[in-house]
Design a protein around this motif. Structure first.
Motif, PDB file in Angstrom:
ATOM      1  N   LEU A  35       0.859  -1.181   0.000  1.00 46.42           N
ATOM      2  CA  LEU A  35       0.000   0.000   0.000  1.00 46.42           C
ATOM      3  C   LEU A  35       0.892   1.227   0.000  1.00 46.42           C
ATOM      4  O   LEU A  35       1.869   1.279   0.751  1.00 46.42           O
ATOM      5  N   CYS A  70       0.813   4.924   1.260  1.00 48.19           N
ATOM      6  CA  CYS A  70      -0.036   5.619   2.232  1.00 48.19           C
ATOM      7  C   CYS A  70       0.697   6.827   2.807  1.00 48.19           C
ATOM      8  O   CYS A  70       1.027   6.858   3.995  1.00 48.19           O
ATOM      9  N   ASP A  92      -4.580  -2.552  -2.914  1.00 47.85           N
ATOM     10  CA  ASP A  92      -5.594  -3.602  -2.895  1.00 47.85           C
ATOM     11  C   ASP A  92      -6.505  -3.499  -1.682  1.00 47.85           C
ATOM     12  O   ASP A  92      -6.051  -3.236  -0.563  1.00 47.85           O
ATOM     13  N   ALA A  93      -7.796  -3.731  -1.896  1.00 48.05           N
ATOM     14  CA  ALA A  93      -8.782  -3.603  -0.825  1.00 48.05           C
ATOM     15  C   ALA A  93      -8.530  -4.609   0.302  1.00 48.05           C
ATOM     16  O   ALA A  93      -8.708  -4.286   1.479  1.00 48.05           O
ATOM     17  N   ALA A  94      -8.108  -5.815  -0.041  1.00 52.79           N
ATOM     18  CA  ALA A  94      -7.855  -6.820   0.994  1.00 52.79           C
ATOM     19  C   ALA A  94      -6.669  -6.413   1.861  1.00 52.79           C
ATOM     20  O   ALA A  94      -6.684  -6.590   3.080  1.00 52.79           O
ATOM     21  N   LEU A 123      -5.683  -3.342   2.414  1.00 53.10           N
ATOM     22  CA  LEU A 123      -6.150  -2.230   3.241  1.00 53.10           C
ATOM     23  C   LEU A 123      -6.969  -2.738   4.421  1.00 53.10           C
ATOM     24  O   LEU A 123      -6.832  -2.237   5.544  1.00 53.10           O
ATOM     25  N   ALA A 124      -7.793  -3.752   4.188  1.00 51.23           N
ATOM     26  CA  ALA A 124      -8.587  -4.311   5.293  1.00 51.23           C
ATOM     27  C   ALA A 124      -7.681  -4.870   6.383  1.00 51.23           C
ATOM     28  O   ALA A 124      -7.963  -4.718   7.583  1.00 51.23           O
ATOM     29  N   ARG A 137      -6.346  -1.738   8.232  1.00 51.34           N
ATOM     30  CA  ARG A 137      -7.275  -0.653   8.553  1.00 51.34           C
ATOM     31  C   ARG A 137      -7.221  -0.231  10.022  1.00 51.34           C
ATOM     32  O   ARG A 137      -7.129   0.964  10.334  1.00 51.34           O
ATOM     33  N   ASN A 153      -9.369   6.397   0.671  1.00 52.29           N
ATOM     34  CA  ASN A 153      -9.044   5.375  -0.324  1.00 52.29           C
ATOM     35  C   ASN A 153      -8.927   6.048  -1.683  1.00 52.29           C
ATOM     36  O   ASN A 153      -9.918   6.519  -2.252  1.00 52.29           O
ATOM     37  N   GLY A 182      -7.528   4.674  -4.572  1.00 52.32           N
ATOM     38  CA  GLY A 182      -7.535   3.810  -5.743  1.00 52.32           C
ATOM     39  C   GLY A 182      -6.391   2.823  -5.739  1.00 52.32           C
ATOM     40  O   GLY A 182      -6.034   2.288  -4.685  1.00 52.32           O
ATOM     41  N   ASP A 183      -5.822   2.568  -6.888  1.00 47.50           N
ATOM     42  CA  ASP A 183      -4.759   1.575  -7.028  1.00 47.50           C
ATOM     43  C   ASP A 183      -3.445   2.076  -6.441  1.00 47.50           C
ATOM     44  O   ASP A 183      -3.293   3.259  -6.106  1.00 47.50           O
TER      45      ASP A 183
END
Length: 272
Positions: free
Chosen positions: A120, A122, A143-145, A147-148, A151, A162, A164-165
């Motif tokens: 990520l 960030c 990726d959303a996973a 980030l989860a 989080r 968020n 994006g990519d």
């Protein structure tokens, strides 16, 4: 459920309060010393675990966060001979929080993916005061996973946006810094003009806070003033990255190019 172990690399002006926030929220944190001993010794007293080098940080961590000065330092702590990337377990996540080129983060993500490690980008905004208060703006790309997975740890430090990519967090940060650094330079010039006429600068700031010039930089000028010489040095890096990123897409940045012509080595915070 146990909280993930966070490997935190870069305990400087921003990293120290960010790592402290993680400890305060119950996250196990491991790190290694870099330029000074005082910071890491203070944090070990409140729960941080010190290890020998970035490779051992990676071996001990589920999430590795880096917030060092620039791309060269990031590359050293992640890809160097004692870097964290090679020692991370599959399924781990790297969170790059320094301000870097979007393309660098994208290349790093492709390399890390071959090891089943997610990346990520960030970068953060809000200065040290926000890092201490846990109110940073966290601009996340990836990726959303992944980030989860990160989080809860990120939310201990601020608000997640968020973007994006991978790489889009850096795009957002470069745009943000272009405005804030440019505003700071313009504010310094405006204050010099007002001072030359004998204007009360405290009154001027009150007017700006209530008027159309209002901004984070205006509102926090007195707190930011002692940091401005340091910020000008880092600002040169960030403005250069923003100009290069814009140029790669055929976008002209004439105001930022003008900022680059200023000799910031002569800047004196007490005269701002």
């Amino acid at each position: 459920m146990d909280k993930p172990t966070v490997g935190f690399i870069g305990l400087g002006e921003m990293g120290e309060p960010m790592a402290r926030r993680l400890l305060q929220h119950g996250f196990p944190v491991v790190s290694c010393a870099n330029r000074t001993r005082a910071t890491i010794e203070a944090l070990t007293k409140v729960g941080l675990v010190e290890v020998a080098d970035p490779a051992e940080v990676g071996a001990r961590a589920d999430i590795v966060m880096t917030i060092v000065v620039d791309q060269a330092q990031t590359d050293t702590v992640l890809r160097g001979t004692k870097g964290a990337l090679a020692s991370l377990r599959p399924g781990s996540v790297i969170v790059v929080m320094s301000t870097l080129a979007p393309g660098y983060c994208q290349d790093l993500a492709r390399e890390a993916a071959t090891r089943d490690v997610a990346v990520l980008d960030c970068p953060v905004s809000g200065a040290r005061m926000a890092a201490e208060q846990g109110t940073l703006a966290l601009m996340v790309g990836g990726d959303a996973a992944a980030l989860a997975t990160c989080r809860a740890a990120l939310e201990a430090m601020g608000t997640i946006f968020n973007c994006g990519d991978v790489g889009m967090g850096m795009v957002a940060k470069l745009a943000n810094n272009a405005v804030s650094i440019g505003t700071g330079a313009l504010l310094i010039e405006a204050r010099k003009m007002a001072r030359a006429y004998g204007m009360d600068l405290d009154v001027l700031l009150e007017i700006m806070c209530q008027g159309t010039a209002n901004s984070f930089v205006v509102q926090n000028f007195e707190a930011l003033r002692p940091l401005m010489a340091h910020m000008a040095t880092l600002g040169g890096k960030d403005i250069g990255l923003a100009v290069a990123a814009a140029q790669a897409q055929g976008v002209a940045m004439p105001m930022l190019r003008a900022w680059q012509t200023i000799d910031w080595s002569t800047f004196k915070p007490d005269e701002a």
